[in-house]
Design a protein around this motif. Structure first.
Motif, PDB file in Angstrom:
ATOM      1  N   ARG A   1      -0.809  -4.772 -10.049  1.00  0.00           N
ATOM      2  CA  ARG A   1      -1.295  -4.149 -11.280  1.00  0.00           C
ATOM      3  C   ARG A   1      -1.931  -2.791 -11.007  1.00  0.00           C
ATOM      4  O   ARG A   1      -1.812  -1.860 -11.795  1.00  0.00           O
ATOM      5  CB  ARG A   1      -2.303  -5.064 -11.979  1.00  0.00           C
ATOM      6  N   ARG A   2      -2.620  -2.654  -9.878  1.00  0.00           N
ATOM      7  CA  ARG A   2      -3.294  -1.393  -9.558  1.00  0.00           C
ATOM      8  C   ARG A   2      -2.304  -0.279  -9.237  1.00  0.00           C
ATOM      9  O   ARG A   2      -2.614   0.889  -9.409  1.00  0.00           O
ATOM     10  CB  ARG A   2      -4.217  -1.577  -8.345  1.00  0.00           C
ATOM     11  N   ARG A   3      -1.126  -0.642  -8.779  1.00  0.00           N
ATOM     12  CA  ARG A   3      -0.194   0.365  -8.259  1.00  0.00           C
ATOM     13  C   ARG A   3       0.935   0.717  -9.224  1.00  0.00           C
ATOM     14  O   ARG A   3       1.761   1.563  -8.923  1.00  0.00           O
ATOM     15  CB  ARG A   3       0.372  -0.118  -6.921  1.00  0.00           C
TER      16      ARG A   3
ATOM     17  N   GLU B   1       1.988   3.343  -3.264  1.00  0.00           N
ATOM     18  CA  GLU B   1       1.056   4.176  -4.032  1.00  0.00           C
ATOM     19  C   GLU B   1       1.504   5.633  -3.964  1.00  0.00           C
ATOM     20  O   GLU B   1       1.886   6.121  -2.901  1.00  0.00           O
ATOM     21  CB  GLU B   1      -0.355   4.052  -3.472  1.00  0.00           C
TER      22      GLU B   1
ATOM     23  N   THR C   1      -3.112  -8.721  -8.594  1.00  0.00           N
ATOM     24  CA  THR C   1      -4.003  -7.567  -8.786  1.00  0.00           C
ATOM     25  C   THR C   1      -3.528  -6.351  -8.015  1.00  0.00           C
ATOM     26  O   THR C   1      -3.605  -5.218  -8.504  1.00  0.00           O
ATOM     27  CB  THR C   1      -5.437  -7.924  -8.344  1.00  0.00           C
ATOM     28  N   ALA C   2      -3.024  -6.554  -6.813  1.00  0.00           N
ATOM     29  CA  ALA C   2      -2.536  -5.435  -6.000  1.00  0.00           C
ATOM     30  C   ALA C   2      -1.370  -4.737  -6.694  1.00  0.00           C
ATOM     31  O   ALA C   2      -1.234  -3.517  -6.624  1.00  0.00           O
ATOM     32  CB  ALA C   2      -2.100  -5.947  -4.626  1.00  0.00           C
TER      33      ALA C   2
ATOM     34  N   THR D   1       0.836  -1.212   0.000  1.00  0.00           N
ATOM     35  CA  THR D   1       0.000   0.000   0.000  1.00  0.00           C
ATOM     36  C   THR D   1       0.867   1.258   0.000  1.00  0.00           C
ATOM     37  O   THR D   1       0.516   2.266  -0.603  1.00  0.00           O
ATOM     38  CB  THR D   1      -0.924   0.010   1.231  1.00  0.00           C
TER      39      THR D   1
ATOM     40  N   ASP E   1       2.220   1.612 -13.353  1.00  0.00           N
ATOM     41  CA  ASP E   1       1.922   1.917 -14.745  1.00  0.00           C
ATOM     42  C   ASP E   1       2.691   0.919 -15.602  1.00  0.00           C
ATOM     43  O   ASP E   1       3.872   0.661 -15.346  1.00  0.00           O
ATOM     44  CB  ASP E   1       2.370   3.341 -15.101  1.00  0.00           C
TER      45      ASP E   1
END
Length: 769
Positions: free
Chosen positions: A594-596, A545, A591-592, A542, A598
């Motif tokens: 991929r979200r964070r 980010e 997934t975690a 986390t 580019d």
């Protein structure tokens, strides 16, 4: 229209007017790949006059048919024709003094460099020279002698192209002379290279005399843009490109010397600030804090991570290199990129790590490590690469916000700490803190201490530094401190004793220290998809980010499980990952993660398989040519149809072949192509298709070739010979084929038709096989 015999220097070649325009338009097309409308917008018709800068071949033929004017006004030879949108483009030959200056001005606006003009009066060039004592021989005395005698100097072994630049200077050229990262004088060169007696410098130093145009009473720190010719850029000497003269005037001449280019004798009509800065001056793209370069094998992901890392760590210096990111770095730019990468890596601002299946949190963030001293086994906390670079980036982040007084205090503590380290073991192998506890060893990040215990923890320098800067002087003060580790609070008695010992070495007086500049740090994670992301990052996923970084309004801080330290990720740390899509699909990524991040796709770059003239590199042998671009494109189209686009073959596999062709070594090029297929391409195809040789034959076009040119031979399996005349094998005997790769020493590997047949079966002799 008046005529002259002026010649112009463009991309290292000298051209007359018409040939210059042809070279400029050709260069623009190669770099930008414009549409016909975009080309007309870049070189509008009024630049030339009534005829226009260029026309299509169709327009040219129509004009010739409808006109009695038989004079040839365009370049019409086959090798002079250019191609845009599938149409041949012909460039005008009609250029004189008036319209050529308009075109040169427009070319500079487009970012193309026309460095020098000859024929009438040649403009002087502008250079940067920096004098800074960095080697033993070049001390303050030598520097003072150079200043007093108006002499420029550079050692003959100086790298980064500085010696070459110094040798290219001529009498009358202008030099911006600095001392280190400062501006000091604007001077004019008045001699060729010579050795001038009287200094402490040896004959290995190249020297030139100069006259002062304007100087400052004392050197002033440069705070402008960081271009390669600016004082802040590392390097002794460099030329200022003509296209950046306007910037040199704005960044150095006007603010520091109150001079203009016109004051120095330059023709301002030939120098103008570009109207289209987005294309003529490298505009630094915003670099993502978290990015992953992904693509098939051989597409240059690791290769490009070096460029991405330098761009993130030093964006202004990267911009100064002038790299065209669409066409890639030149060999000289690549060499400078590599040098900068090594310099930043050695300074600890870039770190590199490779993920693998067994890599975990303990190696990446922090964990416990065992150490044996005699027959005693002890455990201690050990920081991982991610925590180490985060701590360094945080330290710089915080230093950049400190006042000069705070930095002075920190400098004094660091000086005292080093002095204490040098003296602490003068009288004994240990340094006693109390009767029960002593400092046992000096580690990279702290003192190892202990007594008759089962463990020997580390007293971190960062804790001691924090306590000193906070003015803490007692056990109670340490226990109340919020910015130190839990270990410091637990062992406050030992920490306060160590702090008292360090304070005895604090130097007297105030030590001058410059304000710290915020710097960027980069962590490269190679093969990021091969690790277990949850296992490696843990709760810290986390924190990476952008909005959760230290320095942002939503910043998050966590407590680490092993050390109990407070931890956050600063906003001056960039994370660059590389990912092989053939190893693991992007769709299967955590997934975690991929979200964070580019994601920057890196597919095969066919442009590198073409030369500067836009022609494909070809291996020539035995009267045949192997077109490398067509070869790779054809195989990749087949792979995409049989499997998917993520398992294509990268251009990097063919780069040794390209290098051999560029060197004019066609025999070596064919040998490299053979090695590429034998050792890289075919084994990789076998891995892709799980030894399904029928599909591999389809990729190589063997199903269409005469047998004499097939790399993988196909034959029927004779079950009767193998198993006898029996019906037991009947059910499995239908349509079963045997496949065999030709021998490694087969002459077919060095036959150009073997490879040409992959993309052009029609070129193979029909009567073979």
């Amino acid at each position: 229209m008046p005529k002259d015999n002026s010649k112009y220097l463009f991309n290292g070649e000298e051209y007359p007017k018409g040939r210059l325009v042809l070279a400029v338009v050709k260069n623009f097309i190669n770099i930008n790949q414009p549409t016909l409308d975009q080309l007309r917008e870049a070189f509008p018709k009024p630049l030339q006059g009534s005829i226009g800068v260029f026309c299509t071949e169709q327009e040219y033929l129509a004009r010739k048919e409808n006109s009695n004017d038989q004079k040839e006004r365009f370049f019409t030879k086959q090798d002079e024709k250019l191609c845009v949108d599938g149409q041949n483009i012909l460039v005008c030959t009609e250029w004189g003094v008036g319209n050529i200056e308009s075109l040169i001005k427009q070319a500079r606006n487009l970012g193309l460099v026309i460095d020098a003009v000859s024929g009438s009066v040649e403009m002087p060039k502008i250079w940067k020279v920096s004098h800074s004592p960095k080697v033993e021989e070049f001390d303050a005395t030598a520097l003072e002698w150079l200043k007093n005698n108006n002499v420029l100097a550079i050692h003959e072994s100086t790298g980064n192209g500085s010696v070459n630049a110094f040798e290219k200077m001529k009498k009358g050229d202008i030099v911006s002379l600095g001392l280190g990262n400062t501006v000091f004088r604007i001077v004019r060169v008045i001699s060729d290279i010579e050795y001038i007696e009287g200094s402490s410098l040896s004959t290995e130093w190249l020297m030139r005399r100069y006259e002062i145009i304007k100087g400052l009473d004392k050197s002033v720190k440069y705070t402008g843009k960081n271009k390669r010719w600016s004082p802040r850029y590392p390097g002794t000497s460099w030329e200022v490109p003509i296209k950046e003269y306007w910037m040199f005037e704005e960044e150095i001449l006007q603010p520091y010397y109150e001079l203009t280019l016109k004051d120095l004798g330059f023709d301002s009509s030939q120098i103008s600030k570009p109207t289209n800065l987005s294309s003529s001056v490298e505009v630094m793209n915003t670099v993502s804090l978290n990015q992953i370069l992904y693509g098939p094998p051989g597409t240059g992901k690791t290769y490009h991570s070096i460029q991405a890392a330098v761009k993130a760590a030093e964006p202004e210096i990267f911009s100064a290199l002038g790299i065209n990111e669409s066409s890639g770095a030149t060999p000289e730019q690549r060499a400078e990129l590599t040098r900068l990468y090594k310099e930043l890596y050695n300074a600890g601002r870039i770190r590199f790590v490779t993920f693998h299946q067994s890599y975990g949190y303990e190696e990446f963030v922090e964990g416990l490590s065992a150490k044996t001293e005699g027959d005693q086994l002890s455990y201690f906390e050990k920081d991982g690469v991610f925590k180490v670079i985060c701590d360094e980036a945080i330290r710089n982040f915080k230093d950049s916000k400190k006042s000069k007084t705070e930095l002075n205090d920190e400098y004094k503590f660091n000086h005292a700490l080093e002095s204490f380290k040098l003296s602490m073991f003068d009288d004994s192998d240990v340094y006693p803190l109390t009767e029960a506890c002593s400092i046992l060893a000096i580690e990279d990040d702290g003192f190892r201490y202990g007594g008759n215990w089962n463990s020997s923890p580390i007293m971190k320098y960062e804790d001691l530094r924090t306590l000193y800067l906070s003015g803490v002087e007692s056990r109670q003060g340490i226990k109340k401190s919020e910015n130190v580790s839990g270990l410091a609070k637990q062992h406050a008695s030992y920490f306060v004793r160590a702090l008292e010992a360090i304070k005895k070495h604090i130097p007297e007086g105030v030590i001058s220290s410059e304000l710290a500049q915020k710097q960027n740090y980069v962590l490269i994670i190679d093969e990021i998809n091969r690790g277990n992301i949850s296992k490696i990052f843990g709760e810290l996923i986390t924190l990476i980010e952008p909005s959760k970084r230290l320095g942002k309004s939503e910043a998050i801080e966590v407590t680490l499980p092993y050390s109990g330290d407070k931890f956050s990720v600063p906003d001056n740390l960039y994370i660059i990952g590389t990912m092989n899509t053939a190893d693991r699909s992007l769709a299967l990524m955590d997934t975690a993660l991929r979200r964070r991040f580019d994601f920057v796709e890196m597919m095969p770059d066919y442009n590198v398989l073409y030369n500067e003239d836009g022609l494909p590199f070809k291996v020539e042998n035995g009267g045949f040519e192997i077109d490398l671009a067509r070869l790779l494109k054809t195989m990749n189209k087949r792979i995409s149809a049989l499997y998917d686009r993520e398992h294509q073959l990268g251009h990097a596999f063919l780069m040794p072949v390209v290098e051999a062709i560029a060197a004019g070594e066609n025999e070596k090029a064919l040998h490299e192509l053979k090695n590429c297929f034998q050792n890289k391409i075919i084994p990789l195809l076998a891995e892709y298709f799980f030894e399904d040789w029928q599909k591999i034959r389809l990729v190589l076009g063997d199903n269409q070739k005469p047998e004499a040119y097939q790399l993988i031979k196909q034959s029927d399996v004779d079950y009767e010979v193998l198993f006898g005349d029996t019906e037991d094998a009947g059910d499995i005997a239908d349509d079963v084929q045997d496949y065999k790769l030709i021998e490694a020493d087969s002459e077919l590997w060095t036959d150009p038709l073997t490879y040409k047949g992959i993309y052009s079966v029609g070129s193979l002799p029909k009567d073979e096989g």
